[in-house]
Design an enzyme around this catalytic site. Structure first.
Site, mmCIF file in Angstrom:
data_model
loop_
_atom_site.group_PDB
_atom_site.id
_atom_site.type_symbol
_atom_site.label_atom_id
_atom_site.label_comp_id
_atom_site.label_asym_id
_atom_site.label_seq_id
_atom_site.Cartn_x
_atom_site.Cartn_y
_atom_site.Cartn_z
ATOM 1 N N LYS A 136 0.843 -1.200 0.000
ATOM 2 C CA LYS A 136 0.000 0.000 0.000
ATOM 3 C C LYS A 136 0.881 1.254 0.000
ATOM 4 O O LYS A 136 1.901 1.300 0.699
ATOM 5 C CB LYS A 136 -0.908 -0.012 1.231
ATOM 6 C CG LYS A 136 -1.987 1.062 1.222
ATOM 7 C CD LYS A 136 -2.880 0.976 2.481
ATOM 8 C CE LYS A 136 -4.003 1.997 2.450
ATOM 9 N NZ LYS A 136 -4.806 1.997 3.696
ATOM 10 N N SER A 185 -9.868 2.504 2.884
ATOM 11 C CA SER A 185 -8.985 3.183 1.973
ATOM 12 C C SER A 185 -8.098 2.254 1.141
ATOM 13 O O SER A 185 -7.598 2.654 0.095
ATOM 14 C CB SER A 185 -8.072 4.136 2.745
ATOM 15 O OG SER A 185 -7.163 3.423 3.550
ATOM 16 N N SER A 205 -9.866 0.101 6.991
ATOM 17 C CA SER A 205 -9.276 0.207 5.645
ATOM 18 C C SER A 205 -8.657 -1.068 5.108
ATOM 19 O O SER A 205 -8.337 -1.146 3.924
ATOM 20 C CB SER A 205 -8.222 1.308 5.621
ATOM 21 O OG SER A 205 -8.837 2.569 5.691
#
Lengths: 102, 528
Positions: free
Chosen positions: B81, B156, B180
């Site tokens: 990420k 997210s 997330s």
């Protein structure tokens, strides 16, 4: 919906100054509405937050987290400056710190 | 090799690499090919590190050929990420203010993956600074859901979840501040784990809300999540909130759970407040079926109440913006990232304000202003102080529940994946979607999402959330793997096998991206 404005445009403008974001007038108008509905919703925390309840700032508290007082692995001057928009003589370079009136 | 290497789990791929049936270059190239084929449409990646990945893969192949001790996962590709700092790869956290920024250091979790000889494929898309639940707030454009390209993959961490769900990577890293990792896992039919707060180092993770953030694994199976968690977890002196605990092997727990998928003697608590009215019908239906499945496998199902969870979202959307407004003060146009000078110049303060105006997206501005408000004199006690008290009450709710049961379960999200634009103009409705995941972050406890079927009304994945007491992450893996195995027995396959094919672009071979033929096969090619 509450009739009274929860947050005024002047307040948003003031907060934007504190947060160092040069919001446009249009953004401020949007935020007055959006923050109003958000704040109206989140203020319900005070319903259950009575005086006898202690606050939790950290989910799993630790105390006395120290490391040995020796030089660790640190960035070189070059590495530290590698992402800077501007640098000079091994330092970060910024524009004037004081405005003309000072 | 006729097997499609991208369809294998990380565990299966690791086995083939260990026996030498597959090389890391082959495995890495297969995933890079898959990325070139499907990512132009999905947009799960913000950066693909083709050359370095192939070079590293070839080095690892050579190390293995030379009989070096390379580790069980050596040569397996992984996605990261974009919230995590990576030497040699841009790390933007999905924000324009960090466009092109290449950190001078690795996040601890990244360094640990490199030490374990994993091959880093690239950086995955995310809502800007992890503020969002749909990946629509990425400054670089949204990620599509592999199950339905007109829907979001959640957020997210929509990039990591979509990458893993679309077979672009066997597993990935995510970060979970209010769901997330777990909510995108639910939306994409994958597995995601938010570890106990402090169980995984946050050093080098671009901070959103420091008392809530936690890095964790994203994968297609519970075992793969455990394998990655074993690599990244454990104490890190560079993170003052890192727990000094000894952690058992989560992969071993997952193997135990799957080997004998029985839940005899396990007490499972169902949280009354997280389900029912307000939840999508198909989500409630699959959840009820999951409980029946667990009960049939010997679990005792107990209903528990968590009366303060209804205040969780309100507390979260005070604590998070408050901490974020403080953390994001570092984007000051001086040390890294963007600098915008107003017309005619200006003082450093004016440059800072112009930079943050240009570099931050709408949601980031919203939360920074909200956080500044919550922390201002006169409001601090009523808002931030009260939110911290709610945090105590939610921890007490969990403590009460865990006195009666071993784990708690709920749907991972109230709905299946929603469409683009459905919530983007209504921040509050986006926030309310996080009701199921936020309590675990507020309390610091671990949570896992794993697939529990498709909602009949829309054919989209539904996630089951399992939560355990702080430091008892191992329960998630043992029980999660057992439930996963029970579902696979029932379905006859993994849920992802039901996913429709994703849109492919004209077949592009990674060979045109790769170094010259023969690269990596030289006797001394890249070894140290």
């Amino acid at each position: 919906m509450p009739e009274q404005q929860v947050i005024s445009a002047e307040q948003v403008q003031h907060l934007a100054g504190l947060a160092r974001i040069a919001l446009t007038p249009d953004e401020i108008q949007h935020l007055v509405v959006e923050l109003g509905s958000i704040v109206d919703n989140v203020r319900k925390v005070s319903q259950v937050a009575t005086a006898d309840v202690p606050a939790t700032s950290h989910p799993i508290p630790l105390s006395n987290v120290f490391r040995p007082d020796v030089v660790g692995t640190v960035l070189t001057n070059e590495q530290a400056l590698s992402g800077a928009p501007e640098s000079a003589d091994g330092r970060f370079k910024v524009s004037a710190i004081l405005g003309e009136e000072q | 090799m006729s097997t499609d290497l991208t369809r294998l789990t990380a565990a299966a791929l690791a086995d083939l690499l260990t026996t030498g049936e597959v090389s890391s270059v082959e495995a890495t190239r297969a995933h890079l090919d898959r990325i070139s084929s499907v990512d132009p449409d999905l947009h799960a990646f913000l950066h693909v590190d083709t050359d370095s990945a192939l070079r590293r893969a070839s080095e690892i192949d050579q190390l293995r050929a030379d009989d070096h001790e390379v580790g069980a996962l050596a040569g397996v590709p992984v996605a990261v990420k974009d919230v995590l700092c990576t030497i040699g790869m841009p790390s933007t956290a999905g924000s324009k203010i960090l466009e092109g920024w290449i950190p001078p250091y690795d996040a601890t979790v990244v360094a640990r993956m490199r030490s374990a000889n994993l091959v880093l494929l690239g950086k995955t898309n995310m809502d800007e600074f992890a503020m969002g639940s749909s990946t629509e707030y990425s400054a670089y454009g949204p990620t599509r859901n592999p199950w339905d390209r007109e829907r979001t993959p959640g957020g997210s961490g929509g990039g990591s979840a979509a990458a893993v769900g679309a077979f672009e990577a066997p597993f990935a890293l995510g970060s979970d501040t209010g769901g997330s990792i777990r909510q995108p896992a639910a939306f994409t039919g994958t597995v995601g784990v938010k570890p106990t707060y402090g169980g995984v180092s946050r050093y080098g993770a671009i901070a959103l809300a420091s008392s809530l953030d936690q890095v964790g694994p994203v994968s297609r199976t519970v075992l793969d999540a455990g394998l990655l968690h074993d690599v990244i977890g454990g104490h890190d002196p560079n993170d003052a909130t890192s727990l000094p605990d000894f952690w058992p092997s989560f992969a071993a727990a997952a193997r135990d759970g799957a080997a004998e998928p029985s839940l005899a003697g396990v007490r499972i608590g169902v949280i009354r407040e997280l389900g029912g009215d307000g939840f999508q019908a198909g989500v409630n239906q699959r959840f009820t079926e999951a409980l029946a499945l667990a009960e049939a496998a010997g679990a005792e199902i107990v209903e528990v109440s968590a009366p303060h969870f209804e205040y969780g979202i309100a507390a979260y959307y005070l604590i998070l913006p408050a901490e974020a407004s403080s953390n994001l003060a570092k984007f000051d146009s001086v040390r890294f990232g963007l600098r915008v000078t107003p017309e005619g110049g200006g003082t450093v303060e004016q440059v800072m304000a112009a930079t943050r105006e240009a570099g931050f997206g709408a949601e980031v501005k919203r939360r920074v202003i909200l956080g500044t408000y919550a922390l201002s004199a006169g409001y601090y006690d009523a808002y931030y102080g009260s939110a911290q008290k709610v945090r105590t009450l939610i921890q007490r709710d969990f403590a009460g529940a865990f006195a009666e049961v071993d784990v708690l379960v709920s749907p991972s999200a109230p709905t299946t994946a929603f469409g683009f634009g459905e919530k983007i103009d209504d921040p509050l409705s986006m926030y309310l979607n996080d009701i199921t995941t936020i309590p675990a972050n507020l309390a610091g406890i671990p949570g896992m999402s794993l697939p529990m079927g498709l909602a009949p009304e829309d054919g989209l994945p539904v996630g089951l959330q399992i939560m355990a007491p702080a430091r008892a992450d191992v329960r998630l893996y043992r029980i999660g793997a057992a439930i996963e195995a029970l579902f696979e027995q029932k379905w006859g396959h993994r849920l992802l096998a039901e996913a429709p094919p994703v849109r492919q672009h004209q077949p592009v071979s990674a060979s045109h991206l790769a170094p010259a033929p023969g690269y990596g096969t030289e006797p001394d090619g890249g070894t140290r």
